[in-house]
Design a protein around this motif. Structure first.
Motif, PDB file in Angstrom:
ATOM      1  N   ILE A 105       0.852  -1.196   0.000  1.00  0.00           N
ATOM      2  CA  ILE A 105       0.000   0.000   0.000  1.00  0.00           C
ATOM      3  C   ILE A 105       0.893   1.254   0.000  1.00  0.00           C
ATOM      4  CG2 ILE A 105      -0.256   0.218   2.551  1.00  0.00           C
ATOM      5  CD1 ILE A 105      -3.339   0.688   1.856  1.00  0.00           C
ATOM      6  N   THR A 106       0.495   2.251  -0.784  1.00  0.00           N
ATOM      7  CA  THR A 106       1.296   3.492  -0.894  1.00  0.00           C
ATOM      8  C   THR A 106       0.464   4.691  -0.436  1.00  0.00           C
ATOM      9  OG1 THR A 106       0.519   4.086  -3.114  1.00  0.00           O
ATOM     10  CG2 THR A 106       2.406   2.566  -2.989  1.00  0.00           C
ATOM     11  N   ASN A 107       1.105   5.849  -0.390  1.00  0.00           N
ATOM     12  CA  ASN A 107       0.376   7.071  -0.031  1.00  0.00           C
ATOM     13  C   ASN A 107      -0.666   7.429  -1.097  1.00  0.00           C
ATOM     14  OD1 ASN A 107       1.815   7.273   2.299  1.00  0.00           O
ATOM     15  ND2 ASN A 107       3.294   8.777   1.515  1.00  0.00           N
ATOM     16  N   GLY A 108      -0.427   7.001  -2.327  1.00  0.00           N
ATOM     17  CA  GLY A 108      -1.420   7.211  -3.393  1.00  0.00           C
ATOM     18  C   GLY A 108      -2.693   6.426  -3.098  1.00  0.00           C
ATOM     19  N   HIS A 109      -2.529   5.156  -2.686  1.00  0.00           N
ATOM     20  CA  HIS A 109      -3.692   4.351  -2.283  1.00  0.00           C
ATOM     21  C   HIS A 109      -4.418   5.028  -1.114  1.00  0.00           C
ATOM     22  CE1 HIS A 109      -1.246   0.732  -3.874  1.00  0.00           C
ATOM     23  NE2 HIS A 109      -2.245   0.897  -4.707  1.00  0.00           N
ATOM     24  N   LEU A 110      -3.631   5.479  -0.131  1.00  0.00           N
ATOM     25  CA  LEU A 110      -4.250   6.085   1.062  1.00  0.00           C
ATOM     26  C   LEU A 110      -5.062   7.317   0.671  1.00  0.00           C
ATOM     27  CD1 LEU A 110      -1.390   5.789   3.741  1.00  0.00           C
ATOM     28  CD2 LEU A 110      -3.341   4.277   3.381  1.00  0.00           C
ATOM     29  N   ASP A 111      -4.560   8.067  -0.306  1.00  0.00           N
ATOM     30  CA  ASP A 111      -5.267   9.264  -0.762  1.00  0.00           C
ATOM     31  C   ASP A 111      -6.622   8.887  -1.385  1.00  0.00           C
ATOM     32  OD1 ASP A 111      -4.896  12.298  -1.426  1.00  0.00           O
ATOM     33  OD2 ASP A 111      -5.632  11.383  -3.272  1.00  0.00           O
ATOM     34  N   VAL A 112      -6.621   7.821  -2.187  1.00  0.00           N
ATOM     35  CA  VAL A 112      -7.878   7.366  -2.801  1.00  0.00           C
ATOM     36  C   VAL A 112      -8.832   6.861  -1.713  1.00  0.00           C
ATOM     37  CG1 VAL A 112      -8.905   5.592  -4.302  1.00  0.00           C
ATOM     38  CG2 VAL A 112      -6.866   6.833  -5.057  1.00  0.00           C
ATOM     39  N   ILE A 113      -8.310   6.120  -0.744  1.00  0.00           N
ATOM     40  CA  ILE A 113      -9.156   5.584   0.333  1.00  0.00           C
ATOM     41  C   ILE A 113      -9.765   6.731   1.152  1.00  0.00           C
ATOM     42  CG2 ILE A 113      -9.189   4.174   2.442  1.00  0.00           C
ATOM     43  CD1 ILE A 113      -6.770   2.598   1.111  1.00  0.00           C
ATOM     44  N   ARG A 114      -8.954   7.758   1.410  1.00  0.00           N
ATOM     45  CA  ARG A 114      -9.444   8.916   2.173  1.00  0.00           C
ATOM     46  C   ARG A 114     -10.621   9.563   1.440  1.00  0.00           C
ATOM     47  NH1 ARG A 114      -4.818  11.452   2.605  1.00  0.00           N
ATOM     48  NH2 ARG A 114      -4.176  10.338   4.479  1.00  0.00           N
ATOM     49  N   ARG A 115     -10.480   9.697   0.126  1.00  0.00           N
ATOM     50  CA  ARG A 115     -11.569  10.287  -0.665  1.00  0.00           C
ATOM     51  C   ARG A 115     -12.804   9.385  -0.648  1.00  0.00           C
ATOM     52  NH1 ARG A 115      -9.186  14.451  -3.468  1.00  0.00           N
ATOM     53  NH2 ARG A 115      -6.964  14.314  -3.108  1.00  0.00           N
ATOM     54  N   ALA A 116     -12.577   8.078  -0.832  1.00  0.00           N
ATOM     55  CA  ALA A 116     -13.713   7.145  -0.857  1.00  0.00           C
ATOM     56  C   ALA A 116     -14.435   7.137   0.497  1.00  0.00           C
ATOM     57  CB  ALA A 116     -13.233   5.741  -1.215  1.00  0.00           C
ATOM     58  N   ALA A 117     -13.669   7.257   1.567  1.00  0.00           N
ATOM     59  CA  ALA A 117     -14.253   7.192   2.919  1.00  0.00           C
ATOM     60  C   ALA A 117     -15.167   8.382   3.201  1.00  0.00           C
ATOM     61  CB  ALA A 117     -13.146   7.108   3.963  1.00  0.00           C
ATOM     62  N   THR A 118     -14.972   9.477   2.459  1.00  0.00           N
ATOM     63  CA  THR A 118     -15.879  10.623   2.650  1.00  0.00           C
ATOM     64  C   THR A 118     -17.180  10.424   1.862  1.00  0.00           C
ATOM     65  OG1 THR A 118     -15.047  11.887   0.763  1.00  0.00           O
ATOM     66  CG2 THR A 118     -13.914  12.221   2.874  1.00  0.00           C
ATOM     67  N   MET A 119     -17.169   9.460   0.941  1.00  0.00           N
ATOM     68  CA  MET A 119     -18.334   9.274   0.068  1.00  0.00           C
ATOM     69  C   MET A 119     -19.204   8.092   0.460  1.00  0.00           C
ATOM     70  SD  MET A 119     -16.218   9.734  -3.473  1.00  0.00           S
ATOM     71  CE  MET A 119     -17.620   9.566  -4.539  1.00  0.00           C
ATOM     72  N   PHE A 120     -18.598   7.129   1.173  1.00  0.00           N
ATOM     73  CA  PHE A 120     -19.325   5.897   1.496  1.00  0.00           C
ATOM     74  C   PHE A 120     -19.261   5.645   3.004  1.00  0.00           C
ATOM     75  CE2 PHE A 120     -17.760   5.552  -2.824  1.00  0.00           C
ATOM     76  CZ  PHE A 120     -18.929   5.247  -3.506  1.00  0.00           C
ATOM     77  N   ASP A 121     -20.301   4.964   3.513  1.00  0.00           N
ATOM     78  CA  ASP A 121     -20.314   4.642   4.947  1.00  0.00           C
ATOM     79  C   ASP A 121     -19.238   3.617   5.265  1.00  0.00           C
ATOM     80  OD1 ASP A 121     -22.611   6.225   5.512  1.00  0.00           O
ATOM     81  OD2 ASP A 121     -23.837   4.688   4.551  1.00  0.00           O
ATOM     82  N   ARG A 122     -19.045   2.685   4.307  1.00  0.00           N
ATOM     83  CA  ARG A 122     -18.041   1.647   4.537  1.00  0.00           C
ATOM     84  C   ARG A 122     -17.240   1.413   3.266  1.00  0.00           C
ATOM     85  NH1 ARG A 122     -18.477  -3.217   8.394  1.00  0.00           N
ATOM     86  NH2 ARG A 122     -17.964  -1.385   9.609  1.00  0.00           N
ATOM     87  N   VAL A 123     -15.928   1.326   3.422  1.00  0.00           N
ATOM     88  CA  VAL A 123     -15.061   1.018   2.284  1.00  0.00           C
ATOM     89  C   VAL A 123     -14.245  -0.225   2.637  1.00  0.00           C
ATOM     90  CG1 VAL A 123     -13.169   1.824   0.809  1.00  0.00           C
ATOM     91  CG2 VAL A 123     -14.876   3.466   1.638  1.00  0.00           C
ATOM     92  N   TYR A 124     -14.376  -1.262   1.820  1.00  0.00           N
ATOM     93  CA  TYR A 124     -13.540  -2.450   1.989  1.00  0.00           C
ATOM     94  C   TYR A 124     -12.318  -2.312   1.096  1.00  0.00           C
ATOM     95  CZ  TYR A 124     -17.341  -4.790   4.449  1.00  0.00           C
ATOM     96  OH  TYR A 124     -18.318  -5.129   5.365  1.00  0.00           O
ATOM     97  N   VAL A 125     -11.167  -2.235   1.700  1.00  0.00           N
ATOM     98  CA  VAL A 125      -9.914  -2.277   0.953  1.00  0.00           C
ATOM     99  C   VAL A 125      -9.635  -3.762   0.748  1.00  0.00           C
ATOM    100  CG1 VAL A 125      -7.448  -1.722   1.013  1.00  0.00           C
ATOM    101  CG2 VAL A 125      -9.135  -0.129   1.997  1.00  0.00           C
ATOM    102  N   ALA A 126      -9.854  -4.227  -0.490  1.00  0.00           N
ATOM    103  CA  ALA A 126      -9.882  -5.679  -0.745  1.00  0.00           C
ATOM    104  C   ALA A 126      -8.615  -6.109  -1.474  1.00  0.00           C
ATOM    105  CB  ALA A 126     -11.124  -6.016  -1.558  1.00  0.00           C
ATOM    106  N   ILE A 127      -7.813  -6.876  -0.778  1.00  0.00           N
ATOM    107  CA  ILE A 127      -6.516  -7.295  -1.325  1.00  0.00           C
ATOM    108  C   ILE A 127      -6.675  -8.633  -2.042  1.00  0.00           C
ATOM    109  CG2 ILE A 127      -4.127  -7.881  -0.716  1.00  0.00           C
ATOM    110  CD1 ILE A 127      -4.359  -5.819   1.550  1.00  0.00           C
ATOM    111  N   ALA A 128      -6.316  -8.629  -3.343  1.00  0.00           N
ATOM    112  CA  ALA A 128      -6.534  -9.817  -4.175  1.00  0.00           C
ATOM    113  C   ALA A 128      -5.539 -10.912  -3.813  1.00  0.00           C
ATOM    114  CB  ALA A 128      -6.409  -9.451  -5.646  1.00  0.00           C
ATOM    115  N   ARG A 129      -6.081 -12.118  -3.583  1.00  0.00           N
ATOM    116  CA  ARG A 129      -5.217 -13.264  -3.279  1.00  0.00           C
ATOM    117  C   ARG A 129      -4.672 -13.894  -4.544  1.00  0.00           C
ATOM    118  NH1 ARG A 129      -9.190 -16.296  -0.197  1.00  0.00           N
ATOM    119  NH2 ARG A 129      -9.411 -15.120   1.707  1.00  0.00           N
ATOM    120  N   ASN A 130      -5.459 -13.806  -5.607  1.00  0.00           N
ATOM    121  CA  ASN A 130      -5.070 -14.542  -6.816  1.00  0.00           C
ATOM    122  C   ASN A 130      -4.572 -13.615  -7.920  1.00  0.00           C
ATOM    123  OD1 ASN A 130      -7.494 -13.355  -7.210  1.00  0.00           O
ATOM    124  ND2 ASN A 130      -8.444 -15.062  -8.276  1.00  0.00           N
ATOM    125  N   SER A 131      -3.888 -12.566  -7.506  1.00  0.00           N
ATOM    126  CA  SER A 131      -3.332 -11.643  -8.492  1.00  0.00           C
ATOM    127  C   SER A 131      -2.298 -12.389  -9.345  1.00  0.00           C
ATOM    128  CB  SER A 131      -2.679 -10.475  -7.747  1.00  0.00           C
ATOM    129  OG  SER A 131      -1.839  -9.784  -8.604  1.00  0.00           O
TER     130      SER A 131
END
Ligand code: PNS
Length: 162
Positions: free
Chosen positions: A14-40
């Protein structure tokens, strides 16, 4: 009714770029699942458990944000979480083709799931996990690109500077 979104990715790490997107999403949604792919398909530097742990530490105390892992189709995971929205970050035009293909495929698979794109702050438009790993592996400082715990983990894993 709660608004729920899934923000999927490899997050290796995870990078600061991801954190920036998550911060924005968290203001728009009640819940945000940061979902890490197992089968990438990519060969990851960090195991899924490590990526989950790094993201959890970086996101500790963030209201409405949960770190999770998933296998199989993203749209199925989103359904299980009762999420109608998939969030993806869009940094530059070069991201578009891949993102467009993925969003259209997901729509084919489940028309009820909508993909939205959030643009990170311009200072993160050049940032990616791949570039961060490359810089760290060559002994460069990544302190402004990733949270402290990730910087330390990169140092340990790659034997560079902590
Ligand atoms: O951070 P990444 O590597 O660009 O994330 C890609 C990811 C994990 C979001 C994507 O590969 C994915 O959704 N994988 C799950 C499998 C899936 O649903 N595939 C069909 C959509 S193309």
């Amino acid at each position: 009714m709660q608004t729920i979104a899934v923000y999927p990715g490899s997050f290796d790490p995870i990078t600061n770029g991801h954190l920036d997107v998550i911060r924005r999403a968290a203001t728009m949604f009640d819940r945000v699942y940061v979902a890490i792919a197992r089968n990438s398909e990519k060969a990851p530097l960090f195991t899924v458990a490590e990526r989950v742990s790094l993201a959890r530490t970086a996101l500790r105390g963030w209201r409405g944000v949960k770190v999770d892992e998933f296998d199989g189709l993203l749209v199925r995971y989103a359904r299980r979480k009762k999420a109608r929205v998939v969030v993806r970050g869009l940094r530059a035009v070069s991201d578009f083709e891949y993102e467009f293909q993925m969003a259209q495929m997901n729509r084919q698979l489940d028309a009820a799931i909508e993909t939205i794109f959030l643009m990170p702050k311009d200072e993160y438009t050049f940032l990616s996990s791949r570039v961060v790993k490359e810089v760290a592996s060559l002994g460069g400082s990544v302190s402004t690109f990733v949270p402290r715990n990730v910087e330390q983990a990169l140092g340990k894993k790659l034997g560079g500077m902590p």
